[in-house]
Design a protein around this motif. Structure first.
Motif, PDB file in Angstrom:
ATOM      1  N   LEU A  97       0.776  -1.109  -0.006  1.00  0.00           N
ATOM      2  CA  LEU A  97      -0.055   0.006   0.024  1.00  0.00           C
ATOM      3  C   LEU A  97       0.766   1.332  -0.015  1.00  0.00           C
ATOM      4  O   LEU A  97       0.609   2.303  -0.758  1.00  0.00           O
ATOM      5  CB  LEU A  97      -0.997  -0.047   1.366  1.00  0.00           C
ATOM      6  CG  LEU A  97      -1.900   1.143   1.043  1.00  0.00           C
ATOM      7  CD1 LEU A  97      -2.816   1.423   0.020  1.00  0.00           C
ATOM      8  CD2 LEU A  97      -2.855   1.024   2.445  1.00  0.00           C
ATOM      9  N   GLY A  98       1.872   1.248   0.529  1.00  0.00           N
ATOM     10  CA  GLY A  98       2.678   2.445   0.645  1.00  0.00           C
ATOM     11  C   GLY A  98       3.324   2.422  -0.482  1.00  0.00           C
ATOM     12  O   GLY A  98       3.632   3.749  -1.024  1.00  0.00           O
ATOM     13  N   ARG A 113       2.790   5.720  -2.663  1.00  0.00           N
ATOM     14  CA  ARG A 113       4.154   6.564  -3.139  1.00  0.00           C
ATOM     15  C   ARG A 113       4.346   7.427  -1.607  1.00  0.00           C
ATOM     16  O   ARG A 113       4.648   8.492  -1.546  1.00  0.00           O
ATOM     17  CB  ARG A 113       4.230   7.339  -4.088  1.00  0.00           C
ATOM     18  CG  ARG A 113       4.023   6.812  -5.400  1.00  0.00           C
ATOM     19  CD  ARG A 113       4.850   5.624  -5.648  1.00  0.00           C
ATOM     20  NE  ARG A 113       6.130   5.942  -5.751  1.00  0.00           N
ATOM     21  CZ  ARG A 113       7.224   5.163  -5.936  1.00  0.00           C
ATOM     22  NH1 ARG A 113       7.135   3.838  -5.854  1.00  0.00           N
ATOM     23  NH2 ARG A 113       8.551   5.424  -6.067  1.00  0.00           N
ATOM     24  N   ILE A 114       3.972   6.632  -0.243  1.00  0.00           N
ATOM     25  CA  ILE A 114       4.136   7.214   0.846  1.00  0.00           C
ATOM     26  C   ILE A 114       5.130   6.187   1.685  1.00  0.00           C
ATOM     27  O   ILE A 114       5.039   4.956   1.711  1.00  0.00           O
ATOM     28  CB  ILE A 114       3.051   7.160   1.696  1.00  0.00           C
ATOM     29  CG1 ILE A 114       1.883   8.187   0.870  1.00  0.00           C
ATOM     30  CG2 ILE A 114       3.301   7.732   3.012  1.00  0.00           C
ATOM     31  CD1 ILE A 114       0.503   8.273   1.659  1.00  0.00           C
ATOM     32  N   PHE A 115       6.286   6.805   1.990  1.00  0.00           N
ATOM     33  CA  PHE A 115       7.453   5.991   2.510  1.00  0.00           C
ATOM     34  C   PHE A 115       7.867   6.585   3.700  1.00  0.00           C
ATOM     35  O   PHE A 115       8.638   7.314   4.048  1.00  0.00           O
ATOM     36  CB  PHE A 115       8.437   5.789   1.688  1.00  0.00           C
ATOM     37  CG  PHE A 115       8.157   5.322   0.212  1.00  0.00           C
ATOM     38  CD1 PHE A 115       7.892   3.888  -0.155  1.00  0.00           C
ATOM     39  CD2 PHE A 115       8.282   6.061  -0.869  1.00  0.00           C
ATOM     40  CE1 PHE A 115       7.547   3.538  -1.086  1.00  0.00           C
ATOM     41  CE2 PHE A 115       7.724   5.673  -2.145  1.00  0.00           C
ATOM     42  CZ  PHE A 115       7.560   4.432  -2.309  1.00  0.00           C
ATOM     43  N   PRO A 116       6.956   6.024   5.032  1.00  0.00           N
ATOM     44  CA  PRO A 116       7.530   6.708   6.305  1.00  0.00           C
ATOM     45  C   PRO A 116       9.021   6.499   6.753  1.00  0.00           C
ATOM     46  O   PRO A 116       9.463   5.334   6.346  1.00  0.00           O
ATOM     47  CB  PRO A 116       6.419   5.881   7.398  1.00  0.00           C
ATOM     48  CG  PRO A 116       5.509   5.374   6.240  1.00  0.00           C
ATOM     49  CD  PRO A 116       5.910   5.248   4.827  1.00  0.00           C
ATOM     50  N   ALA A 117       9.481   7.392   7.396  1.00  0.00           N
ATOM     51  CA  ALA A 117      10.778   6.956   7.885  1.00  0.00           C
ATOM     52  C   ALA A 117      10.853   6.081   8.980  1.00  0.00           C
ATOM     53  O   ALA A 117      12.112   5.639   8.954  1.00  0.00           O
ATOM     54  CB  ALA A 117      11.457   8.362   8.218  1.00  0.00           C
ATOM     55  N   ARG A 118       9.777   5.900   9.816  1.00  0.00           N
ATOM     56  CA  ARG A 118       9.738   4.730  10.735  1.00  0.00           C
ATOM     57  C   ARG A 118       8.643   4.036  10.641  1.00  0.00           C
ATOM     58  O   ARG A 118       7.678   4.591  10.263  1.00  0.00           O
ATOM     59  CB  ARG A 118       9.963   5.490  12.069  1.00  0.00           C
ATOM     60  CG  ARG A 118      11.256   6.088  12.468  1.00  0.00           C
ATOM     61  CD  ARG A 118      11.298   7.031  13.404  1.00  0.00           C
ATOM     62  NE  ARG A 118      11.072   6.494  14.913  1.00  0.00           N
ATOM     63  CZ  ARG A 118      10.712   6.698  15.795  1.00  0.00           C
ATOM     64  NH1 ARG A 118       9.867   8.063  15.679  1.00  0.00           N
ATOM     65  NH2 ARG A 118      10.248   5.966  16.803  1.00  0.00           N
ATOM     66  N   SER A 146       2.570   2.358   8.771  1.00  0.00           N
ATOM     67  CA  SER A 146       3.292   1.139   8.160  1.00  0.00           C
ATOM     68  C   SER A 146       3.653   0.109   9.262  1.00  0.00           C
ATOM     69  O   SER A 146       4.479   0.484  10.027  1.00  0.00           O
ATOM     70  CB  SER A 146       4.168   1.544   7.002  1.00  0.00           C
ATOM     71  OG  SER A 146       4.830   0.540   6.454  1.00  0.00           O
ATOM     72  N   VAL A 147       3.354  -0.941   8.880  1.00  0.00           N
ATOM     73  CA  VAL A 147       3.759  -2.249   9.893  1.00  0.00           C
ATOM     74  C   VAL A 147       5.326  -2.405   9.470  1.00  0.00           C
ATOM     75  O   VAL A 147       6.048  -2.649  10.539  1.00  0.00           O
ATOM     76  CB  VAL A 147       2.908  -3.371   9.620  1.00  0.00           C
ATOM     77  CG1 VAL A 147       3.265  -4.131   8.536  1.00  0.00           C
ATOM     78  CG2 VAL A 147       3.237  -4.388  10.835  1.00  0.00           C
TER      79      VAL A 147
END
Length: 253
Positions: free
Chosen positions: A47-48, A52-57, A102-103
């Protein structure tokens, strides 16, 4: 069970579960009336990539920080619990009215039980701060079976028109009858080529059918080119999703 909707999108791997979750996230972002928590609960982190969403953590990073704190005796239980809640809010990635969690994907072997427990607690804690929570679950029945999705109020099952996809959807419903206190459940058929195909598949299952999403070249192109579904132009799949879910009342409390 009361409160704001917590929607889990579940299904067999490869049937378009993550695609539907991404289309829903796009529609909810455009609608803008609700603050939405979007959870990528699949370690495959599809899903990320679709948004196109990529969390730093990630939740997995928080898990590792907790383990480190316990080993170093850096916090007592009360401080640790407060720290976990704070860390979960801290790792959310904002995009308009969406907040993305995000897991993550653990590198170590044998750590999914701890990660799933932390994910379940994060969903239960964070969802109360939002008008709606949308979860892209791990493919298959495992997260439902382990009660990761126990706070889910709306169970959205996704399948293609194959017997195998429909059987997995039915298995998820059977497990959810004991593990999830859901209020609403519905099936969506994905990648349908014509109405006759959807009608035939509908006769192969007793699951309540919400409708069908057509095979769509725009979706295929966005997948192939790794473009964000949040930027997808109007297309048949997007409009079908709007009609099936947002306008049907399925996502209402």
């Amino acid at each position: 069970m009361a409160g704001e909707p917590v929607v889990a999108v579940c299904g067999k791997g490869g049937v378009g579960k993550t695609t539907l979750a991404a289309l829903l996230a796009r529609l909810l972002r455009d609608d803008g009336r609700r603050r939405v928590l979007v959870v990528d609960a699949d370690p495959a982190v599809g899903l990320g990539m679709a948004l196109r969403i990529f969390p730093a953590r990630t939740v997995n990073d928080v898990r590792k920080e907790i383990i480190s704190a316990v080993r170093e005796h850096a916090a007592d239980q009360v401080d640790l619990a407060a720290s976990v809640d704070y860390k979960m809010m801290e790792i959310l990635e904002e995009d308009g009215n969406l907040a993305f969690l995000s897991v993550g994907r653990p590198e170590e072997e044998g750590c999914y039980c701890q990660l799933n427990t932390l994910l379940r607690e994060a969903i239960e804690s964070l969802s109360s701060h939002f008008d709606l929570t949308l979860i892209d679950a791990e493919a298959g029945v495992e997260q439902v079976n382990r009660r990761v999705m126990r706070s889910v109020s709306h169970l959205l099952l996704v399948s293609d028109t194959t017997a195998k996809g429909l059987r997995v959807a039915e298995s998820i419903r059977e497990v959810a009858e004991e593990a999830v206190e859901y209020r609403k459940l519905g099936l969506i058929l994905n990648r349908v080529r014509d109405p006759a195909e959807a009608q035939k598949a509908g006769t192969m299952t007793a699951l309540p059918l919400l409708g069908a999403i057509p095979e769509d070249d725009t979706v295929r192109e966005f997948d192939a080119s790794a473009c964000s579904f949040l930027e997808m132009p109007p297309c048949p799949a997007l409009e079908a999703t709007r009609e099936l879910l947002l306008e049907s009342g399925f996502l209402s409390p």
